[in-house]
Write a protein that holds these residues in place. Structure first.
Motif, mmCIF file in Angstrom:
data_model
loop_
_atom_site.group_PDB
_atom_site.id
_atom_site.type_symbol
_atom_site.label_atom_id
_atom_site.label_comp_id
_atom_site.label_asym_id
_atom_site.label_seq_id
_atom_site.Cartn_x
_atom_site.Cartn_y
_atom_site.Cartn_z
ATOM 1 N N LYS A 20 0.812 -1.228 0.000
ATOM 2 C CA LYS A 20 0.000 0.000 0.000
ATOM 3 C C LYS A 20 0.844 1.276 0.000
ATOM 4 C CE LYS A 20 -0.820 -0.269 4.990
ATOM 5 N NZ LYS A 20 -0.013 -1.468 5.191
ATOM 6 N N SER A 39 2.977 10.175 9.052
ATOM 7 C CA SER A 39 2.625 9.771 10.414
ATOM 8 C C SER A 39 3.775 9.978 11.380
ATOM 9 C CB SER A 39 2.266 8.283 10.423
ATOM 10 O OG SER A 39 1.148 8.050 9.626
ATOM 11 N N ARG A 43 8.498 3.773 16.372
ATOM 12 C CA ARG A 43 9.392 2.696 15.910
ATOM 13 C C ARG A 43 10.689 3.314 15.384
ATOM 14 N NH1 ARG A 43 10.438 1.913 10.731
ATOM 15 N NH2 ARG A 43 8.706 1.832 9.251
ATOM 16 N N ARG A 46 14.114 2.320 9.862
ATOM 17 C CA ARG A 46 14.827 1.202 9.226
ATOM 18 C C ARG A 46 15.907 1.782 8.311
ATOM 19 N NH1 ARG A 46 9.297 -0.844 7.499
ATOM 20 N NH2 ARG A 46 8.575 -2.099 9.242
ATOM 21 N N TYR A 55 8.541 8.955 7.885
ATOM 22 C CA TYR A 55 7.747 9.156 9.104
ATOM 23 C C TYR A 55 8.363 10.310 9.862
ATOM 24 C CZ TYR A 55 5.458 4.493 8.999
ATOM 25 O OH TYR A 55 4.696 3.394 8.670
ATOM 26 N N GLU A 74 -5.931 10.049 15.098
ATOM 27 C CA GLU A 74 -6.058 8.629 15.435
ATOM 28 C C GLU A 74 -4.672 8.125 15.753
ATOM 29 O OE1 GLU A 74 -4.637 5.911 13.616
ATOM 30 O OE2 GLU A 74 -3.616 7.387 12.388
ATOM 31 N N ALA A 76 -2.563 4.113 16.865
ATOM 32 C CA ALA A 76 -2.708 2.694 17.176
ATOM 33 C C ALA A 76 -1.339 2.068 17.404
ATOM 34 C CB ALA A 76 -3.404 1.987 16.012
ATOM 35 N N VAL A 78 0.818 -0.978 16.427
ATOM 36 C CA VAL A 78 0.864 -1.977 15.354
ATOM 37 C C VAL A 78 2.203 -2.703 15.449
ATOM 38 C CG1 VAL A 78 0.619 -2.348 12.857
ATOM 39 C CG2 VAL A 78 -0.444 -0.334 13.894
ATOM 40 N N TYR A 83 1.882 4.285 16.216
ATOM 41 C CA TYR A 83 1.801 5.096 14.993
ATOM 42 C C TYR A 83 0.613 6.037 15.149
ATOM 43 C CZ TYR A 83 4.534 1.271 12.887
ATOM 44 O OH TYR A 83 5.491 0.337 12.602
ATOM 45 N N GLY A 84 0.767 7.281 14.730
ATOM 46 C CA GLY A 84 -0.359 8.209 14.838
ATOM 47 C C GLY A 84 -0.345 9.270 13.752
ATOM 48 N N VAL A 103 -2.396 6.686 5.185
ATOM 49 C CA VAL A 103 -2.104 5.249 5.003
ATOM 50 C C VAL A 103 -1.992 4.681 6.407
ATOM 51 C CG1 VAL A 103 -0.582 3.551 3.936
ATOM 52 C CG2 VAL A 103 -0.859 5.797 2.883
ATOM 53 N N ILE A 104 -3.095 4.150 6.889
ATOM 54 C CA ILE A 104 -3.166 3.757 8.302
ATOM 55 C C ILE A 104 -3.806 2.376 8.426
ATOM 56 C CG2 ILE A 104 -3.237 6.127 9.136
ATOM 57 C CD1 ILE A 104 -6.226 5.925 9.484
ATOM 58 N N ASP A 105 -3.611 1.770 9.571
ATOM 59 C CA ASP A 105 -4.146 0.415 9.741
ATOM 60 C C ASP A 105 -5.654 0.470 10.039
ATOM 61 O OD1 ASP A 105 -4.215 1.129 12.474
ATOM 62 O OD2 ASP A 105 -4.007 -0.976 13.005
#
Ligand code: 5GP
Length: 218
Positions: A20, A39, A43, A46, A55, A74, A76, A78, A83-84, A103-105
């Protein structure tokens, strides 16, 4: 046509490994005036990821403080990280007239919907579970254990597709991007979105001495 409307808010969700992010990165290149939201995450970055580009990478303490202060539209957890989406960043883009893609869960998407905010949801599915597994193994950035976790979560997440307005199957990148671009264009052409532009045009039909009036057709 200079439209000063507020932007539309799109949400794209898909199981991890569906592609995605690549899809949406390509989408915003081909569709003008469409921005991908950046977002915040606790984390670590990488290899190859850049702060402020992929990010906004922040500490867990800062993330918790932002969540406490209500800074997220929002957020969450993950795969063990938070992530927000910043409410202020999103609002600034929409107020400037940009259409925005989050692009969110699926958990985040549910939160945005539950706030009564108008959104257009697009769910992306891989062509099959087998192909998803091949893709997760192919990108070789996860351990066997992480791949199993991602597949387990995917098995639950795929059932959420019916909460979204549109479904795109990512069988081939370019055709999936084409379908997403068509969705964005269709949403932009809705009468309720185009109303102000339409009214400006209709105004020109009512000007005394205009061609329509002079021809006696009114
Ligand atoms: P990754 O760590 O692989 O970049 O992302 C892991 C998952 O977090 C993906 O499913 C992605 O869609 C989701 N994600 C990324 N940003 C956000 C966000 O701001 N909010 C929510 N709810 N999920 C996000």
């Amino acid at each position: 046509m200079s439209s000063s409307r507020r932007g539309l808010l799109f949400i794209v969700s898909a199981p991890s490994g569906t592609g995605k992010t690549t899809l949406v990165e390509r989408l915003v290149q081909v569709v003008p005036n469409l921005k991908m939201s950046r977002s915040y995450t606790s984390r670590p970055a990488r290899a190859g990821e850049q702060d402020g580009v992929d990010y906004n990478f922040i500490s867990r303490d800062r993330f918790d403080a932002m969540a406490r202060d209500g800074a997220f539209l929002e957020w969450a957890a993950v795969f063990g990280h938070c992530y927000g989406t910043s409410a202020a960043d999103t609002d600034a883009l929409l107020a400037a007239g940009h259409d925005v893609v989050l692009v969110i869960d699926v958990q985040g998407a549910r939160q945005v919907r539950s706030r009564g905010i108008e959104t257009v949801g697009i769910f992306v599915l891989p062509p099959s579970a087998e192909i998803l597994e091949q893709r997760l193994r192919g990108r070789s950035k996860d351990s066997e254990d992480q791949i199993r976790r991602r597949l387990d979560v995917a098995c639950r997440e795929v059932h959420e597709f019916s909460q979204y307005e549109y479904l795109v199957i990512n069988d081939d990148l370019e055709s999936a991007v084409g379908r997403m671009a068509a969705i964005v264009e269709a949403e932009r052409a809705r009468v309720k979105v185009m109303r102000r532009d339409a009214e400006e045009i209709i105004e020109t039909f009512n000007v005394p001495g205009s061609r329509a009036q002079a021809s006696g057709k009114v």
